[in-house]
Scaffold this active site. Structure first.
Site, PDB file in Angstrom:
ATOM      1  N   ALA A   1      53.670  13.363  88.776  1.00 12.57           N
ATOM      2  CA  ALA A   1      52.519  14.267  88.834  1.00 12.57           C
ATOM      3  C   ALA A   1      51.283  13.579  88.267  1.00 12.57           C
ATOM      4  O   ALA A   1      51.378  12.678  87.448  1.00 12.57           O
ATOM      5  CB  ALA A   1      52.829  15.536  88.040  1.00 12.57           C
ATOM      6  N   ASP A   2      50.119  14.016  88.717  1.00 12.95           N
ATOM      7  CA  ASP A   2      48.871  13.510  88.127  1.00 12.95           C
ATOM      8  C   ASP A   2      48.019  14.696  87.677  1.00 12.95           C
ATOM      9  O   ASP A   2      48.427  15.853  87.819  1.00 12.95           O
ATOM     10  CB  ASP A   2      48.116  12.599  89.109  1.00 12.95           C
ATOM     11  CG  ASP A   2      47.769  13.295  90.410  1.00 12.95           C
ATOM     12  OD1 ASP A   2      47.914  12.670  91.476  1.00 12.95           O
ATOM     13  OD2 ASP A   2      47.353  14.474  90.365  1.00 12.95           O
ATOM     14  N   SER A   3      46.842  14.390  87.151  1.00  9.61           N
ATOM     15  CA  SER A   3      46.027  15.437  86.534  1.00  9.61           C
ATOM     16  C   SER A   3      45.662  16.536  87.526  1.00  9.61           C
ATOM     17  O   SER A   3      45.624  17.716  87.186  1.00  9.61           O
ATOM     18  CB  SER A   3      44.771  14.826  85.918  1.00  9.61           C
ATOM     19  OG  SER A   3      44.089  14.062  86.898  1.00  9.61           O
TER      20      SER A   3
ATOM     21  N   SER B   1      43.287  11.464  92.948  1.00 11.32           N
ATOM     22  CA  SER B   1      42.889  12.194  91.745  1.00 11.32           C
ATOM     23  C   SER B   1      42.312  11.298  90.658  1.00 11.32           C
ATOM     24  O   SER B   1      41.427  11.719  89.934  1.00 11.32           O
ATOM     25  CB  SER B   1      44.103  12.914  91.176  1.00 11.32           C
ATOM     26  OG  SER B   1      45.145  11.970  90.997  1.00 11.32           O
TER      27      SER B   1
END
Lengths: 146, 398, 427
Positions: A44-46, C283
């Protein structure tokens, strides 16, 4: 699709969290074990966390903020007892060290909440969210068509 | 310009209403249309259900680019323009032998130039993520309404996401830009790639257009400008009834490299790109006078034709050579998505040269027996462009 | 290969309209950031932005047919004003004519997201659904050039017509990198002899509910509304996101020989351009800053300039938690342990997105013209992870012959320009 009539199945909070995490990370729920760490194990990322918050708000019909998705949310303590200016209190640190004995230097004195992210597991998330919805009916009647 | 450096097309990738490159090209040879009245964009009056707008359009099939993604998760950032761009870019790279483990280093120094438009923002998709209670907030543009928006919506609104996601998906790191909104921008991208390759600024360029004309705002524009075809016949470029466009969602990409670079990679040249140039308003005659190739092409892919008068003008220009080239246009079978149309024309020209023949269903009159050189041309009120492709650029020496 | 110079420049920004206002704002280290006035932002978590304070839409002369659409879109008007100022300086207000061949004078401009006048759409929304037929009915009733037109396209057309440009036009929508890219592409076209002159620049305004709302949702904006003008704090330990700004800058670029022949005053020379892609993640930026380093190195190599010869860097410097230290590391990777002074114009005007690279190039022109380093304002407590001379709070006189301008954009696009005083390099 089977012809047998569907029967209502009760999903636990953990199962609902797993389903939401799986959706956000484009995985099957089976690929999201409770003990897996969101960042380290599931990639997962931010931004995923921003989306996860939205999905969880929808799922549980509650309003969440960033604190609710942090590692310390599972402690069920008021914020003032968790951190001072982002630095974790000794009390919070001790509780986390008990839960995460492998964490080592990550839970050293002076650590800020932001640096706890690598430790965040699906289970920790479930406990934190569960704390938030405490008082509400957390078991959802869900009907699954088989 | 260092015209002695030959530039070649080594890969072509499409996504149209018929599907991928092979599906699209086969359909054109079979004369099959992707246009249909059965799509979600006809409008009905809410109270009576009476139809207020009905038009033919090309609907794309299955634009999901999952097959090319190492990380399935990134689909959630992709609106339709981005999805089609990733698909068509992936197909072009594959066609050029640039996918697969050994090719990663080649992609590091690849340039990437895109055209897109007219809008990435699917209004109804955005609205559908609001939900009923938020509509009142939305009407008043209060934050609570916007807050109910899915957090990934901004990604689908940003015009440069097709370029960002193609870059991320395929590891492309070179010089880049993304332009908008019209067909001349696709021509600018091709021309810019050509100049850069000749100057040695990069050895390879992935150039493409990905455009969604089948959406609320683009359809409104076309309708107000009187450019939305009401019937299939009106959308046929070489029909006397030609009066307007059938909108489409489409993407087309080509891989351009120097001949030397293609040889180094042992990749065949599908065609030579001999020239590409764009100019501004009122420039079409000047453009043809100064840059129309000699000897004559056998075929011209015409893009941007709005009506029978435009076609007549294109035929007149084609008559400048003693043997007039035939005109071709896939608009009547594939529909029109302006930002993609010039690159699509170049891609179809390339496929024509590769096969040596052009589908008769998209040709004005009798298709030429042998096609060794094809032009792509564009003209509207604000710009004019042309590109020249051939099977052997030795013939182009003027 | 031709040398490329700037002979006309125009700007409108949160510091005001016109070059004198902009230069004065930089000289005086003023902020253009304040409480949002152009829409009711009371319900938004972000209530500050850099707005152009002094442009009256009603006072901008516009062609009749396009006026209704253009007047509704502030960024279109910003561009028209800035372009007129640049063309007036370069050409004395005359349209493109001899000695220029109009077909060899083009445009390369940057712009941003079209919001298609959301209020037009929203008046047909009820219960979260859009009445498309009602929308179409209104569309057909409204004047032809208003109601959901593409103002950016109209603005570019309007300027091209007024100036008599007939060369190619590129409209770049590469978000935060777009302005620098547009200038860079113009530079390449001129250096390579494809064209003789190019009107370049950028225009944008996302200071509207969709822009402020959208970036808020991503958590990218500073929520320090109480700080007002002090909220945009690049390189400061307390920074908490960028502040949106709006505006436009336009530049008339031509070959040096063309400028010399007609006796035009050269404001600056464009020496080099570097462009790269991170190809990392949607991201987050690449934590090794490879794309940013590659773009800076490419720009310097393109200019034939060694890092030691750069006297000033105008940073991307958004003031987000991640950008500033990453950019500092990238700068140190290229320039070593003693990089030149670096400042962020975004501290004064906010992040102009599609217009950022262009308006920041204007800040470089200020630096070259006045031999003064623009400041990074609101820098009270510099983040030790941003180990740079950030020209804190006050502009500083300096010998500036060559400068680098960075734009690192959303989506991983990186664009860097090298600019110099007109005689910085030997002929």
């Amino acid at each position: 699709m089977s012809d047998t009539p569907s029967s209502p199945v009760t999903e636990t909070v953990e199962q609902r969290i797993i389903r939401c995490v799986a959706q956000v990370l484009a995985k099957n729920p089976a690929e999201v074990p409770l003990q897996s760490r969101l960042f380290e194990d599931l990639g997962a990322d931010s931004l995923d966390l921003v989306e996860l918050m939205y999905v969880l708000e929808d799922e549980f019909t509650i309003k969440l903020d960033k604190q609710d998705l942090s590692l310390s949310a599972q402690l069920g303590l008021p914020e003032s007892e968790v951190h001072q200016n982002e630095v974790l209190t000794p009390k919070a640190l001790e509780l986390l060290r008990q839960r995460y004995p492998q964490a080592g230097a990550l839970l050293d004195e002076g650590v800020t909440r932001a640096r706890l992210a690598p430790l965040l597991t699906v289970e920790a998330l479930a406990i934190g969210i569960g704390n938030k919805v405490a008082g509400k009916d957390v078991a959802k009647e869900v009907s699954h068509a088989r | 310009m260092n015209a002695s450096v030959r530039i070649v097309v080594t890969g072509v990738g499409l996504h149209t209403g018929h599907g991928d490159t092979r599906q699209s090209w086969t359909a054109l040879h079979q004369g099959r249309s992707a246009l249909t009245y059965e799509h979600a964009w006809n409008l009905h009056a809410p109270e009576t259900g009476q139809e207020v707008l009905r038009f033919p359009a090309a609907v794309t099939r299955d634009p999901s680019p999952v097959a090319f993604l190492a990380d399935r998760k990134s689909v959630k950032y992709m609106g339709p323009c981005t999805q089609m761009a990733v698909l068509a870019a992936g197909r072009a790279l594959d066609d050029a032998g640039l996918l697969g483990d050994g090719a990663a280093a080649d992609r590091e120094h690849t340039a990437l130039f895109l055209a897109t438009g007219p809008i990435a923002f699917d209004v109804e998709h955005a609205l559908s993520s609001f939900g009923e209670p938020a509509a009142a907030d939305l009407l008043a543009l209060r934050y609570e309404g916007l807050r109910r928006c899915h957090p990934l919506l901004p990604f689908k609104m940003l015009l440069n996401m097709p370029l960002g996601l193609v870059s991320i998906t395929f590891g492309i790191k070179g010089e880049n830009f993304i332009l908008y909104p019209g067909a001349d921008q696709g021509a600018f991208a091709i021309a810019h790639a050509l100049h850069g390759l000749r100057r040695g600024r990069f050895a390879r360029a992935l150039v493409g257009g990905s455009a969604c004309s089948l959406g609320l705002a683009p359809v409104m524009h076309l309708r107000r400008a009187g450019r939305l075809a009401s019937t299939l016949e009106e959308a046929q470029p070489f029909s006397p009834d030609h009066a307007a466009w059938a909108p489409a969602d489409q993407a087309a990409f080509v891989v351009l490299e120097t001949e030397a670079e293609a040889a180094r990679r042992s990749r065949p040249a599908q065609a030579y790109l001999d020239d590409a140039v764009v100019l501004g308003p009122g420039s079409v005659d000047h453009l043809w006078q100064t840059r129309a190739p000699a000897p004559a092409p056998q075929l011209i892919f015409c893009t941007g034709m709005l009506n029978a008068a435009d076609v007549k003008a294109d035929r007149r220009r084609a008559a400048r050579w003693s043997t007039a080239p035939a005109l071709a246009s896939a608009d009547g079978l594939l529909g029109v998505a302006p930002a993609a149309s010039f690159v699509l024309g170049a891609a179809l020209a390339c496929l024509t040269l590769r096969d040596g023949r052009v589908p008769s269903a998209i040709t004005d009159g009798v298709p030429p027996a042998r096609i060794a050189r094809s032009m792509v041309s564009f003209r509207d009120g604000e710009a004019a462009a042309l590109a020249v492709l051939s099977v052997d650029s030795a013939e182009t020496a003027a | 290969m031709n040398r490329v110079v700037i002979t006309g420049a125009g700007v409108t920004s949160p510091l005001g309209t016109g070059k004198p206002q902009f230069f004065a704002g930089l000289r005086e280290a003023r902020s253009g950031v304040r409480a949002i006035r152009s829409f009711d932002a009371t319900s938004f978590p972000v209530r500050i932005a850099g707005e152009v304070p002094d442009l009256d839409p009603g006072k901008v002369a516009l062609p009749f047919a396009q006026a209704p659409a253009l007047r509704r879109d502030p960024k279109a008007l910003f561009f028209i004003e800035a372009a007129r100022e640049a063309l007036a300086q370069a050409l004395g207000g005359r349209p493109i004519d001899a000695p220029f061949d109009p077909f060899r004078v083009g445009m390369s401009v940057a712009t941003g997201l079209e919001i298609f006048h959301t209020p037009d759409l929203l008046s047909h929304v009820s219960s979260g659904r859009l009445d498309r037929a009602g929308l179409l009915a209104q569309a057909m009733r409204e004047p032809a050039e208003a109601f959901m037109e593409i103002p950016s396209d109209l603005a570019v057309t309007c300027v091209a017509r007024e100036a008599g440009l007939r060369g190619p036009r590129a409209v770049n929508v590469s978000a935060c990198a777009a302005g620098s890219q547009a200038l860079g592409e113009a530079f390449c076209l001129l250096r390579d002899g494809e064209l003789d002159a190019v009107l370049s620049g950028g225009f944008d305004s996302m200071v509207n509910p969709i822009g402020v709302g959208g970036f808020s949702l991503l958590g990218a904006l500073s929520t320090s509304n109480h700080l007002g003008a002090g909220a945009s704090r690049p390189f400061d330990v307390g920074r908490d996101g960028f502040v949106l700004g709006e505006g436009a800058a336009a530049f008339f670029l031509e070959t040096a020989s063309s400028a010399e022949r007609r006796g035009a005053r050269m404001l600056a020379e464009v020496l080099g351009y570097g462009s790269s892609l991170d190809a990392f993640r949607v991201s987050d930026p690449d934590e090794h800053e490879r794309g940013a380093v590659a773009a800076m190195r490419a720009a310097l190599a393109d200019a034939g300039v060694a890092p030691a010869a750069v006297d000033y860097i105008n940073a991307h410097g958004t003031g987000t938690r991640k950008n500033d230290p990453a950019e500092a590391r990238a700068i140190r990777a290229v320039f070593g342990d003693a990089p030149p002074p670096v400042s962020s114009t975004k501290s004064q005007i906010g992040h102009l997105i599609g217009a950022a690279g262009a308006v920041e190039a204007m800040a470089v022109l200020f630096a070259l013209a006045e031999q003064t380093l623009p400041a990074t304002i609101n820098l009270h407590n510099q983040d030790p992870e941003c180990a740079l001379d950030c020209v804190p709070n006050r502009p500083r006189p300096a010998r500036i012959r060559v400068a680098l301008s960075n734009s690192f954009g959303f989506g991983g696009q990186n664009a860097c320009l090298v600019l110099g005083i007109a005689d910085a390099l030997p002929t």
